[in-house]
Design a protein around this motif. Structure first.
Motif, PDB file in Angstrom:
ATOM      1  N   THR A 163       0.849  -1.201   0.000  1.00  0.00           N
ATOM      2  CA  THR A 163       0.000   0.000   0.000  1.00  0.00           C
ATOM      3  C   THR A 163       0.882   1.248   0.000  1.00  0.00           C
ATOM      4  OG1 THR A 163      -1.688  -1.170   1.257  1.00  0.00           O
ATOM      5  CG2 THR A 163      -1.815   1.230   1.257  1.00  0.00           C
ATOM      6  N   LEU A 164       0.448   2.256  -0.763  1.00  0.00           N
ATOM      7  CA  LEU A 164       1.181   3.522  -0.811  1.00  0.00           C
ATOM      8  C   LEU A 164       0.326   4.651  -0.240  1.00  0.00           C
ATOM      9  CD1 LEU A 164       2.601   3.353  -4.474  1.00  0.00           C
ATOM     10  CD2 LEU A 164       3.723   2.624  -2.350  1.00  0.00           C
ATOM     11  N   TRP A 165       1.005   5.632   0.346  1.00  0.00           N
ATOM     12  CA  TRP A 165       0.340   6.856   0.819  1.00  0.00           C
ATOM     13  C   TRP A 165       1.134   8.030   0.241  1.00  0.00           C
ATOM     14  CZ3 TRP A 165      -4.021   8.444   3.133  1.00  0.00           C
ATOM     15  CH2 TRP A 165      -4.055   9.761   3.616  1.00  0.00           C
ATOM     16  N   GLY A 166       0.526   8.776  -0.681  1.00  0.00           N
ATOM     17  CA  GLY A 166       1.255   9.867  -1.330  1.00  0.00           C
ATOM     18  C   GLY A 166       2.537   9.371  -1.974  1.00  0.00           C
ATOM     19  N   GLY A 167       2.514   8.147  -2.513  1.00  0.00           N
ATOM     20  CA  GLY A 167       3.682   7.574  -3.172  1.00  0.00           C
ATOM     21  C   GLY A 167       4.675   6.921  -2.223  1.00  0.00           C
ATOM     22  N   ARG A 168       4.485   7.092  -0.907  1.00  0.00           N
ATOM     23  CA  ARG A 168       5.402   6.471   0.072  1.00  0.00           C
ATOM     24  C   ARG A 168       4.828   5.148   0.538  1.00  0.00           C
ATOM     25  NH1 ARG A 168       6.260  10.789   4.656  1.00  0.00           N
ATOM     26  NH2 ARG A 168       7.982   9.439   5.270  1.00  0.00           N
ATOM     27  N   LYS A 169       5.722   4.208   0.834  1.00  0.00           N
ATOM     28  CA  LYS A 169       5.270   2.875   1.240  1.00  0.00           C
ATOM     29  C   LYS A 169       4.743   2.908   2.669  1.00  0.00           C
ATOM     30  CE  LYS A 169       7.956  -0.120  -1.753  1.00  0.00           C
ATOM     31  NZ  LYS A 169       8.936   0.657  -2.534  1.00  0.00           N
ATOM     32  N   ILE A 170       3.541   2.376   2.844  1.00  0.00           N
ATOM     33  CA  ILE A 170       3.001   2.243   4.201  1.00  0.00           C
ATOM     34  C   ILE A 170       3.922   1.305   4.990  1.00  0.00           C
ATOM     35  CG2 ILE A 170       1.098   1.079   5.442  1.00  0.00           C
ATOM     36  CD1 ILE A 170       0.532   4.000   4.749  1.00  0.00           C
ATOM     37  N   GLY A 295      -7.670  10.217  -0.637  1.00  0.00           N
ATOM     38  CA  GLY A 295      -7.008  10.669  -1.859  1.00  0.00           C
ATOM     39  C   GLY A 295      -5.596  10.140  -2.076  1.00  0.00           C
ATOM     40  N   PRO A 296      -4.687  10.295  -1.105  1.00  0.00           N
ATOM     41  CA  PRO A 296      -3.281   9.921  -1.329  1.00  0.00           C
ATOM     42  C   PRO A 296      -3.023   8.415  -1.295  1.00  0.00           C
ATOM     43  CG  PRO A 296      -3.504  11.525   0.464  1.00  0.00           C
ATOM     44  CD  PRO A 296      -4.874  11.013   0.157  1.00  0.00           C
ATOM     45  N   GLU A 297      -4.078   7.621  -1.067  1.00  0.00           N
ATOM     46  CA  GLU A 297      -3.886   6.196  -0.803  1.00  0.00           C
ATOM     47  C   GLU A 297      -3.988   5.364  -2.076  1.00  0.00           C
ATOM     48  OE1 GLU A 297      -7.069   4.847   1.639  1.00  0.00           O
ATOM     49  OE2 GLU A 297      -6.156   2.905   2.059  1.00  0.00           O
ATOM     50  N   GLU A 298      -3.009   4.427  -2.266  1.00  0.00           N
ATOM     51  CA  GLU A 298      -3.123   3.400  -3.310  1.00  0.00           C
ATOM     52  C   GLU A 298      -3.144   2.063  -2.601  1.00  0.00           C
ATOM     53  OE1 GLU A 298      -0.487   3.774  -6.826  1.00  0.00           O
ATOM     54  OE2 GLU A 298      -0.041   5.721  -5.923  1.00  0.00           O
TER      55      GLU A 298
END
Ligand SMILES: *Cc1c(COP(=O)(O)O)cnc(C)c1O
Length: 402
Positions: A163-170, A295-298
């Protein structure tokens, strides 16, 4: 047509050769070989995969959470905030460490209610952000509030690998990130966990606490090309100063885990495809709401959560029975007996809070597995069962009302 949603994906065949090699040599203990033990290799590979400096592999994510808390060196009885919606193992790790869990409200989108979080932050010494079922809370807001007060954040990323948050790895946003290799997570070793951090002192403490007795810590290394000596200096500082809890990982587990790392991107992509496909279909039902991601979450989901709307408890039970009769098992967190994710069942808590928002969510939130290996056709069939069950439960009411 409805697949078995409980079956795991096969373990990659490469694991077999490594297991045979370990069986032939009997070399199962992580600190037996002079170097390059499978557990050490896993730690380096996982740290590199996450972009973290250090990783420590242990027996479970719960062990990783416990060691992270002990490594923070908080005074006994210090208060640790967690969301009121998580798995019982999370507050348990806090109690195990001699600390006191403080629960905050979770909204009907399964994420931390930031107003309640902020309101309860006074007197809290650490925060575990449990990204429950991979739903990411507002990490920007959480980190801003905690950084402002110097409160360390542990990420319970058990269900958030990929999972990513604003492109950073959770798992790399807080001071420590903890992951699980239990069978229901993205990487399956039956049991296992790992923690990642960039903090040499914290990792050195966690390594020793995990059971690196005498000078076993010498087999833990920093990233390639790291000549700072920060890790060795930290180990020297903590030599003989800490208890040994022996929560290590076996080489057999590492052999099962290592070849799965390469499969993570595909599992993430397939899991997201399946989740979004089913969410889009069932979201059309007037009785079902699938909360949007932030929003920032993938996301990297391998299960599906949704809320039933406009139903009584009896309707909800009827829906669950209808879905199950058609082959899709759904659990409503707050209605299934003794559910380990309903906070009122954590009767070991020293302080039992009242969390009306979280309780209301748990009484209508449904949980169903949705493995990455399902095909789009199978996902369509699962969605049809859920939509149909909701319609059959509610249509008599609607007909009567109009
Ligand atoms: C599975 C899980 C845990 C516990 O992981 P173990 O490896 O079984 O100890 C903790 N938190 C969350 C959010 C989980 O999903």
């Amino acid at each position: 047509m409805i697949p078995n949603m409980h079956d795991a994906e096969a373990i990659p065949a490469e694991a077999r050769a490594e297991i045979d090699r370990l069986f032939a040599s009997g070399d199962l203990f992580r600190y037996h070989a002079a170097e390059d033990a499978p557990v050490s290799l896993l730690e380096r590979e996982f740290a590199d995969f996450m972009g973290s400096k250090y990783a420590l592999a242990v027996s479970s994510c719960s062990a990783a959470l416990f060691l992270s808390l002990v490594a923070l060196d908080l005074p006994q009885g210090a208060r640790v905030m967690i969301p009121g919606f998580t798995f019982a193992a999370v507050p348990s790790s806090i109690v195990h460490a001699g600390l006191v869990p403080v629960l905050c409200e979770v909204g009907d989108n399964y994420r931390i209610d930031m107003d309640d979080f902020a309101a309860r932050l006074d007197g809290v010494s650490a925060v575990i952000v449990s990204h429950m079922r991979g739903h990411t809370s507002d990490m920007d807001a959480i980190m801003a509030l905690c950084d402002d007060r110097g409160i360390p954040v542990i990420e319970d990323a058990a269900h958030s690998l990929g999972t990513l948050w604003g492109g950073r790895k959770i798992g790399t946003i807080g001071k420590v990130g903890c992951f699980s290799f239990q069978s229901y997570k993205l990487i399956n070793a039956g049991e296992g966990g790992i923690l990642v951090s960039d903090d040499a002192d914290l990792i050195a403490r966690a390594v020793i606490l995990s059971g690196a007795y005498e000078h076993a810590w010498k087999k833990h290394k920093g990233p390639k090309g790291d000549n700072t000596g920060a890790l060795d200096a930290a180990f020297a500082r903590w030599q003989n100063k800490l208890p040994l809890y022996n929560l290590r990982m076996s080489n057999l587990s590492a052999a099962v885990i290592r070849p799965q790392i390469a499969h993570v991107p595909r599992r993430v992509a397939d899991g997201r495809r399946n989740h979004d496909h089913v969410a889009q279909l069932i979201g059309q039902s007037p009785w079902i709401d699938v909360p949007a991601k932030l929003g920032p979450e993938e996301r990297a989901p391998d299960s599906l959560q949704f809320n039933l709307v406009g139903m009584t408890d009896a309707d909800v039970r009827d829906f669950v029975a209808r879905a199950e009769a058609q082959g899709v098992k759904v659990q409503v967190f707050g209605l299934s007996q003794d559910n380990a994710r309903a906070y009122w069942n954590w009767q070991f808590l020293p302080e039992m809070p009242d969390l009306p928002k979280t309780r209301a969510m748990l009484m209508r939130a449904c949980d169903t597995r949705l493995p990455a290996k399902l095909t789009p056709e199978q996902c369509t069939a699962v969605a049809a069962v859920l939509t149909d069950a909701a319609a059959k439960t509610m249509e008599p009411v609607r007909a009567y009302g109009t």
